[in-house]
Scaffold this motif. Structure first.
Motif, mmCIF file in Angstrom:
data_model
loop_
_atom_site.group_PDB
_atom_site.id
_atom_site.type_symbol
_atom_site.label_atom_id
_atom_site.label_comp_id
_atom_site.label_asym_id
_atom_site.label_seq_id
_atom_site.Cartn_x
_atom_site.Cartn_y
_atom_site.Cartn_z
ATOM 1 N N LYS A 156 0.825 -1.220 0.000
ATOM 2 C CA LYS A 156 0.000 0.000 0.000
ATOM 3 C C LYS A 156 0.859 1.270 0.000
ATOM 4 O O LYS A 156 0.438 2.317 0.485
ATOM 5 C CB LYS A 156 -0.963 0.014 1.195
ATOM 6 C CG LYS A 156 -1.936 -1.150 1.209
ATOM 7 C CD LYS A 156 -2.934 -1.027 2.342
ATOM 8 C CE LYS A 156 -3.872 -2.229 2.405
ATOM 9 N NZ LYS A 156 -4.663 -2.409 1.172
ATOM 10 N N LYS A 157 2.054 1.168 -0.549
ATOM 11 C CA LYS A 157 2.963 2.311 -0.570
ATOM 12 C C LYS A 157 3.411 2.673 -1.982
ATOM 13 O O LYS A 157 4.340 3.465 -2.167
ATOM 14 C CB LYS A 157 4.195 2.020 0.291
ATOM 15 C CG LYS A 157 3.880 1.870 1.775
ATOM 16 C CD LYS A 157 5.149 1.591 2.576
ATOM 17 C CE LYS A 157 4.839 1.470 4.060
ATOM 18 N NZ LYS A 157 6.065 1.177 4.854
ATOM 19 N N TYR A 190 -7.937 2.837 -7.281
ATOM 20 C CA TYR A 190 -6.858 3.814 -7.180
ATOM 21 C C TYR A 190 -7.140 5.128 -7.903
ATOM 22 O O TYR A 190 -6.674 6.182 -7.484
ATOM 23 C CB TYR A 190 -5.560 3.197 -7.709
ATOM 24 C CG TYR A 190 -5.145 1.967 -6.953
ATOM 25 C CD1 TYR A 190 -4.621 2.057 -5.675
ATOM 26 C CD2 TYR A 190 -5.298 0.698 -7.507
ATOM 27 C CE1 TYR A 190 -4.245 0.918 -4.967
ATOM 28 C CE2 TYR A 190 -4.934 -0.441 -6.817
ATOM 29 C CZ TYR A 190 -4.413 -0.324 -5.543
ATOM 30 O OH TYR A 190 -4.051 -1.452 -4.844
ATOM 31 N N ASN A 236 0.451 1.270 -9.131
ATOM 32 C CA ASN A 236 -0.606 0.390 -8.624
ATOM 33 C C ASN A 236 -1.537 -0.037 -9.747
ATOM 34 O O ASN A 236 -1.906 -1.212 -9.874
ATOM 35 C CB ASN A 236 -1.416 1.110 -7.536
ATOM 36 C CG ASN A 236 -0.621 1.384 -6.281
ATOM 37 O OD1 ASN A 236 0.392 0.743 -6.020
ATOM 38 N ND2 ASN A 236 -1.068 2.347 -5.498
#
Length: 363
Positions: free
Chosen positions: A222-223, A259, A229
């Protein structure tokens, strides 16, 4: 007017280096060549353009070599190119104009990087890269492979294009994959960005299971950058399809919508799923979603054919299966507007003409 140091790292580039330097020499004030072990005439060719040629031992670290080149710069801005990059004439004019008008407060200038071209020579894959950086800011390269500059300050985004004209090879080099493998075997924990690019390397080599594993690991952090993404979700769908895990393909693609706004590449992949199931009405809907999207300007990877050409071409095919030949022709002509003279578009025209003639003869 600001000055520019062109900073390059090279190895055995005797074939491409003259083309590269000839395309950019009129816009830069200094050329720095760092050679990492050439055994051909690369350095002799470089001497025609500059006397600032330095040797640097290759240590499986692109950032180390690029930072060495940057350390030799003396001008206001540092610029990088690879030996198989070229500056098209239009881009050179834009860069010269930029030099004349560049606000000295600008720290970084980005340019479009075109790395793939279709069979007609049209750009088919692009993204933005930091290309000019202010020397006094002390920016440095990071990561041993798929290196990048982590920058801050005032950024100017431009539409200046750099074309990557790497000669096609029957085999994909394992160099980058080997560097990552060495990092992992040494016990290094990969950063989210490194997980992403390691997954991409595995995908490019057809190592689908390993690629899927690392794309999942990357997303789990999640970075990641939002564009990475989204691309990871697209790539996961392709990996699962190659692995025969059809039930995972659509969820992977739909995950990308978490996203940001839909991307044409994703919508087309979803369209292919329904087209493969002969659900042409649903497929057409997804292809038309893709056809009407506007490409993002965030600087991420963009498969240019997917934004206009491919979805309209596929819409034509689906409309034909649905028996709506009038719409099929409309979609095909839209596809042709993106790529005039393309073989598939001409093929569809001939087919639609034959259908029309057959309809008239039956009438």
């Amino acid at each position: 007017m600001p000055t520019i140091s062109l900073c390059m790292i090279v190895k055995n580039e005797e074939k491409d280096l003259p083309r590269c330097l000839d395309s950019i020499k009129d816009a830069v004030d200094e050329i720095i060549i760092v050679d990492t072990g050439s055994t051909d005439q690369t350095k002799a060719i470089a001497k025609i353009y500059t006397n600032k040629i330095y040797d640097f031992p290759w240590i499986n670290d692109f950032s180390a070599a690029r930072n060495e080149a940057f350390s030799k710069a003396t001008m206001d801005y540092q610029m990088w190119l690879d030996a198989d990059d070229i500056f098209p004439a239009a881009s050179l004019e834009k860069l010269l104009e930029l030099k004349q008008n560049l606000n000295p407060s600008v720290d970084v200038v980005t340019m479009k990087y075109i790395t793939q071209f279709d069979e007609m020579g049209n750009p088919s894959f692009s993204f933005s890269r930091e290309r000019l950086t202010k020397r006094k800011k002390g920016y440095t390269w990071q990561d041993p492979v798929h290196e990048f500059i982590s920058y801050s300050g005032k950024v100017l985004h431009t539409d200046i294009e750099v074309h990557h004209k790497k000669e096609a090879s029957p085999e994909i080099s394992t160099r980058n994959l080997d560097i990552y493998t060495t990092l992992i075997e040494s016990g290094k924990t990969l950063t989210p960005r490194q997980l992403y690019y390691y997954a991409r390397e595995n995908k490019d080599h057809g190592l689908w299971e390993q690629a899927a594993k690392y794309f999942e690991k990357f997303l789990a952090t999640k970075k990641g950058w939002v564009e990475d993404n989204i691309t990871a979700c697209h790539s996961l769908g392709i990996c699962y399809r190659a692995l025969g895990e059809a039930e995972k393909v659509l969820p992977a693609l739909l995950r990308s919508f978490e996203y940001d706004a839909p991307r044409a590449e994703i919508c087309n992949e979803i369209g292919y799923i329904y087209k493969g199931e002969e659900n042409y009405a649903t497929a057409l809907g997804w292809f038309q979603v893709a056809a009407n999207l506007i490409p993002p300007t965030t600087g991420g990877f963009v498969l240019l054919e997917h934004w206009g050409y491919i979805p309209n071409l596929e819409s034509c095919v689906c409309a034909c299966y649905l028996g709506d030949y009038e719409k099929a022709r409309t979609y095909n002509e839209k596809a042709g507007s993106y790529k005039p003279g393309a073989g598939p578009v001409e093929h569809n025209r001939r087919y639609l003409d034959s259908v029309q003639l057959e309809g008239h003869s039956q009438g």
